[in-house]
Design a protein around this motif. Structure first.
Motif, mmCIF file in Angstrom:
data_model
loop_
_atom_site.group_PDB
_atom_site.id
_atom_site.type_symbol
_atom_site.label_atom_id
_atom_site.label_comp_id
_atom_site.label_asym_id
_atom_site.label_seq_id
_atom_site.Cartn_x
_atom_site.Cartn_y
_atom_site.Cartn_z
ATOM 1 N N HIS A 100 0.827 -1.208 0.000
ATOM 2 C CA HIS A 100 0.000 0.000 0.000
ATOM 3 C C HIS A 100 0.860 1.256 0.000
ATOM 4 C CE1 HIS A 100 -3.948 -1.952 0.740
ATOM 5 N NE2 HIS A 100 -3.177 -2.905 1.235
ATOM 6 N N GLN A 101 2.177 1.098 -0.212
ATOM 7 C CA GLN A 101 3.109 2.224 -0.291
ATOM 8 C C GLN A 101 3.031 3.104 0.953
ATOM 9 O OE1 GLN A 101 4.549 0.657 -3.443
ATOM 10 N NE2 GLN A 101 5.286 2.723 -3.152
ATOM 11 N N GLU A 102 3.002 2.479 2.111
ATOM 12 C CA GLU A 102 2.898 3.210 3.376
ATOM 13 C C GLU A 102 3.911 2.688 4.401
ATOM 14 O OE1 GLU A 102 -1.890 4.205 3.225
ATOM 15 O OE2 GLU A 102 -1.185 2.490 4.385
ATOM 16 N N ARG A 103 5.059 2.242 3.945
ATOM 17 C CA ARG A 103 6.000 1.607 4.840
ATOM 18 C C ARG A 103 6.859 2.622 5.594
ATOM 19 N NH1 ARG A 103 4.055 -3.019 5.821
ATOM 20 N NH2 ARG A 103 6.080 -3.631 6.639
ATOM 21 N N GLN A 104 7.306 2.216 6.779
ATOM 22 C CA GLN A 104 8.236 3.024 7.555
ATOM 23 C C GLN A 104 9.622 2.938 6.920
ATOM 24 O OE1 GLN A 104 8.771 1.626 11.531
ATOM 25 N NE2 GLN A 104 10.182 3.257 12.115
ATOM 26 N N TYR A 105 10.303 4.085 6.848
ATOM 27 C CA TYR A 105 11.667 4.094 6.320
ATOM 28 C C TYR A 105 12.636 3.664 7.419
ATOM 29 C CZ TYR A 105 10.753 6.131 1.751
ATOM 30 O OH TYR A 105 10.333 6.326 0.455
ATOM 31 N N LYS A 106 13.342 2.572 7.174
ATOM 32 C CA LYS A 106 14.336 2.084 8.124
ATOM 33 C C LYS A 106 15.710 2.609 7.725
ATOM 34 C CE LYS A 106 11.778 -2.135 9.240
ATOM 35 N NZ LYS A 106 11.802 -3.619 9.279
ATOM 36 N N LYS A 107 16.486 3.029 8.733
ATOM 37 C CA LYS A 107 17.832 3.535 8.486
ATOM 38 C C LYS A 107 18.808 2.375 8.636
ATOM 39 C CE LYS A 107 20.955 7.240 10.007
ATOM 40 N NZ LYS A 107 21.130 8.341 10.989
ATOM 41 N N LEU A 108 19.314 1.862 7.502
ATOM 42 C CA LEU A 108 20.145 0.663 7.490
ATOM 43 C C LEU A 108 21.432 0.913 6.719
ATOM 44 C CD1 LEU A 108 17.377 -1.909 6.447
ATOM 45 C CD2 LEU A 108 18.176 -1.473 8.771
ATOM 46 N N LYS A 109 22.468 0.171 7.061
ATOM 47 C CA LYS A 109 23.634 0.096 6.202
ATOM 48 C C LYS A 109 23.326 -0.880 5.057
ATOM 49 C CE LYS A 109 26.898 2.605 8.229
ATOM 50 N NZ LYS A 109 28.135 1.933 8.653
ATOM 51 N N ILE A 110 23.980 -0.696 3.924
ATOM 52 C CA ILE A 110 23.742 -1.606 2.798
ATOM 53 C C ILE A 110 24.005 -3.052 3.217
ATOM 54 C CG2 ILE A 110 24.455 -2.239 0.460
ATOM 55 C CD1 ILE A 110 25.112 0.687 -0.043
ATOM 56 N N SER A 111 25.028 -3.258 4.041
ATOM 57 C CA SER A 111 25.379 -4.613 4.481
ATOM 58 C C SER A 111 24.293 -5.249 5.334
ATOM 59 C CB SER A 111 26.692 -4.587 5.261
ATOM 60 O OG SER A 111 26.595 -3.725 6.384
ATOM 61 N N GLU A 112 23.407 -4.433 5.917
ATOM 62 C CA GLU A 112 22.323 -4.959 6.742
ATOM 63 C C GLU A 112 21.124 -5.404 5.901
ATOM 64 O OE1 GLU A 112 22.317 -2.785 10.943
ATOM 65 O OE2 GLU A 112 22.260 -1.331 9.294
ATOM 66 N N ILE A 113 21.121 -5.020 4.634
ATOM 67 C CA ILE A 113 20.031 -5.423 3.743
ATOM 68 C C ILE A 113 20.406 -6.793 3.173
ATOM 69 C CG2 ILE A 113 18.641 -4.787 1.729
ATOM 70 C CD1 ILE A 113 19.552 -1.869 2.280
ATOM 71 N N THR A 114 20.089 -7.808 3.922
ATOM 72 C CA THR A 114 20.495 -9.166 3.583
ATOM 73 C C THR A 114 19.521 -9.789 2.588
ATOM 74 O OG1 THR A 114 19.367 -9.877 5.595
ATOM 75 C CG2 THR A 114 21.746 -9.550 5.718
ATOM 76 N N ALA A 115 19.890 -10.945 2.073
ATOM 77 C CA ALA A 115 19.062 -11.646 1.090
ATOM 78 C C ALA A 115 17.657 -11.869 1.635
ATOM 79 C CB ALA A 115 19.707 -12.982 0.733
ATOM 80 N N GLY A 116 16.675 -11.589 0.811
ATOM 81 C CA GLY A 116 15.279 -11.759 1.214
ATOM 82 C C GLY A 116 14.629 -10.469 1.686
ATOM 83 N N ARG A 117 15.424 -9.479 2.090
ATOM 84 C CA ARG A 117 14.850 -8.197 2.489
ATOM 85 C C ARG A 117 14.706 -7.315 1.249
ATOM 86 N NH1 ARG A 117 17.644 -5.990 8.006
ATOM 87 N NH2 ARG A 117 15.636 -4.884 8.074
#
Length: 415
Positions: free
Chosen positions: A179-196
């Protein structure tokens, strides 16, 4: 050239098509391989896009000499196993500069928008091309195919390899139904693991505070792109949902894909595909100021735009029907909507929205108890305030004809 848009060409020869349609001044020249490195520079010289075609097609971006995107693979897989980007043979390229003025039908921030960019079109054997644009506030690329009939797009590779493990503002999704209403999470690129993965736009923050917003433009007859982890370090890549083969209604407004096809799109063989966009700003204010997505979009196909009348709107959902000190019970009812209409009229607001609750869910022809739409519509007409109706898309789809007839009788201005 002063042309602002290039018409779709139906020729089968990539070089001839690109020459005649996009670059009329070069129509009589003989296509020849490009000389020098394939680069596109923004008008102010700050942004540089470099395209390479050695074994695969990659693009890289720098900002004031510092890397934004390192060489990153881009490609498109077609159903007949042809791969736009695999063992490419660059046959010719053309460049142009544009500095024109766009006048939006709806004036959002500006009545006139300067459309200033440099562009290169790289044509490859196999009747496809890569179009690259550089503005002062961002860069973009898109694929163009010149093939007969219908084509099947099995997949697209849109990768972004950054120079470091940057912070990313990542609107993470839980499923491809969004629904294009997601919370923006502050992550490092390395924290965006497979499946996310996330929907767009997402934003990377480079050293020195430069912001890079990842998004798209001119999205027609093609799936929207999400963003997920790439295989290489510090890499993000596009995630494209496969075409729905079978769907089921999960609730009144959510259609769930039960089974998918082995491709992402079936579409025209001669067409331009969506722009992959990086909006780049040195400050937060620059992010607010950019309208690069609008500039990249196609011109409207609506011939008569006189009926489009922008305006301010009072929104019952936004203020939570939070009325007090009134001689009636606040809520989804006729008196509350009359009050909102009066408020809009007194304060120069052109419209009010009737959000969820005004009708019986599942039936747009049945007003909710306590809501007299005839009276509300008459009151709005007397006060010269337009009504905009919230509806569930699926219900509207099922009741399109009678629902629009009813809205027209009520004098509704929008849905």
């Amino acid at each position: 050239t002063t042309a602002t848009r290039v018409p779709t060409c139906s020729r089968s020869c990539a070089s001839a098509c690109l020459t005649a349609a996009a670059y009329p001044a070069l129509a009589q020249t003989t296509p020849r391989p490009p000389v020098g490195p394939p680069i596109v520079t923004s008008p102010n010289g700050a942004l540089v896009v470099t395209v390479a075609a050695e074994g695969q097609i990659t693009w890289a971006v720098t900002h004031r000499g510092r890397p934004v995107i390192l060489p990153s693979r881009i490609a498109m897989t077609l159903g007949d196993e042809n791969l736009a980007g695999e063992k490419p043979l660059l046959t010719t390229s053309f460049t142009r500069s544009n500095d024109t003025t766009l006048k939006p039908v709806v004036r959002y921030r500006r009545a006139e928008i300067r459309d200033r960019f440099n562009e290169a079109v790289f044509a490859f054997a196999g009747n496809y091309a890569l179009v690259v644009r550089a503005y002062d506030d961002g860069v973009a690329y898109r694929w163009k195919t010149m093939l007969p009939g219908e084509i099947t797009v099995a997949g697209e590779d849109a990768s972004l390899t950054f120079a470091g493990d940057h912070v990313v503002y990542f609107p993470e999704e839980e499923s491809l139904l969004s629904h294009q209403e997601r919370q923006y999470k502050k992550l490092k690129i390395s924290e965006i693991t497979a499946g996310r993965f996330s929907s767009l736009p997402a934003m990377a923050v480079l050293p020195g505070g430069v912001k890079v917003v990842i998004t798209e433009s001119d999205l027609f007859d093609y799936p929207g792109m999400d963003l997920t982890a790439g295989e290489a370090p510090n890499t993000l890549k596009g995630l494209f949902p496969a075409y729905p083969k079978k769907v089921g209604l999960k609730r009144d407004r959510d259609e769930q894909v039960v089974e998918r096809e082995p491709f992402i799109a079936k579409t025209r063989g001669t067409r331009e595909f969506p722009w992959r966009v990086l909006a780049i700003a040195e400050s937060d204010a620059g992010l607010l100021d950019t309208d690069i997505v609008y500039r990249l979009a196609s011109e409207t196909t609506v011939k008569d735009t006189s009926w489009i009348r922008p305006g301010k709107v009072a929104w019952d959902w936004w203020n939570s029907l939070n009325l007090y000190g009134v001689p009636f019970t606040s809520g989804v009812n006729t008196d509350s909507y009359r009050h909102f209409i009066d408020f809009a009229a007194e304060n120069g607001l052109e419209y009010i929205i009737l959000d969820e609750g005004w009708y019986t869910l599942g039936d747009l022809l049945s007003a909710a108890p306590g809501v007299d739409m005839e009276a509300i519509a008459a009151h709005a007409k007397r006060k010269n305030v337009g009504l905009i109706m919230w509806v569930v898309w699926k219900t509207l789809d099922l009741q399109m004809g009678p629902a629009l007839d009813q809205f027209e009788k009520w004098g509704v201005k929008g849905i």
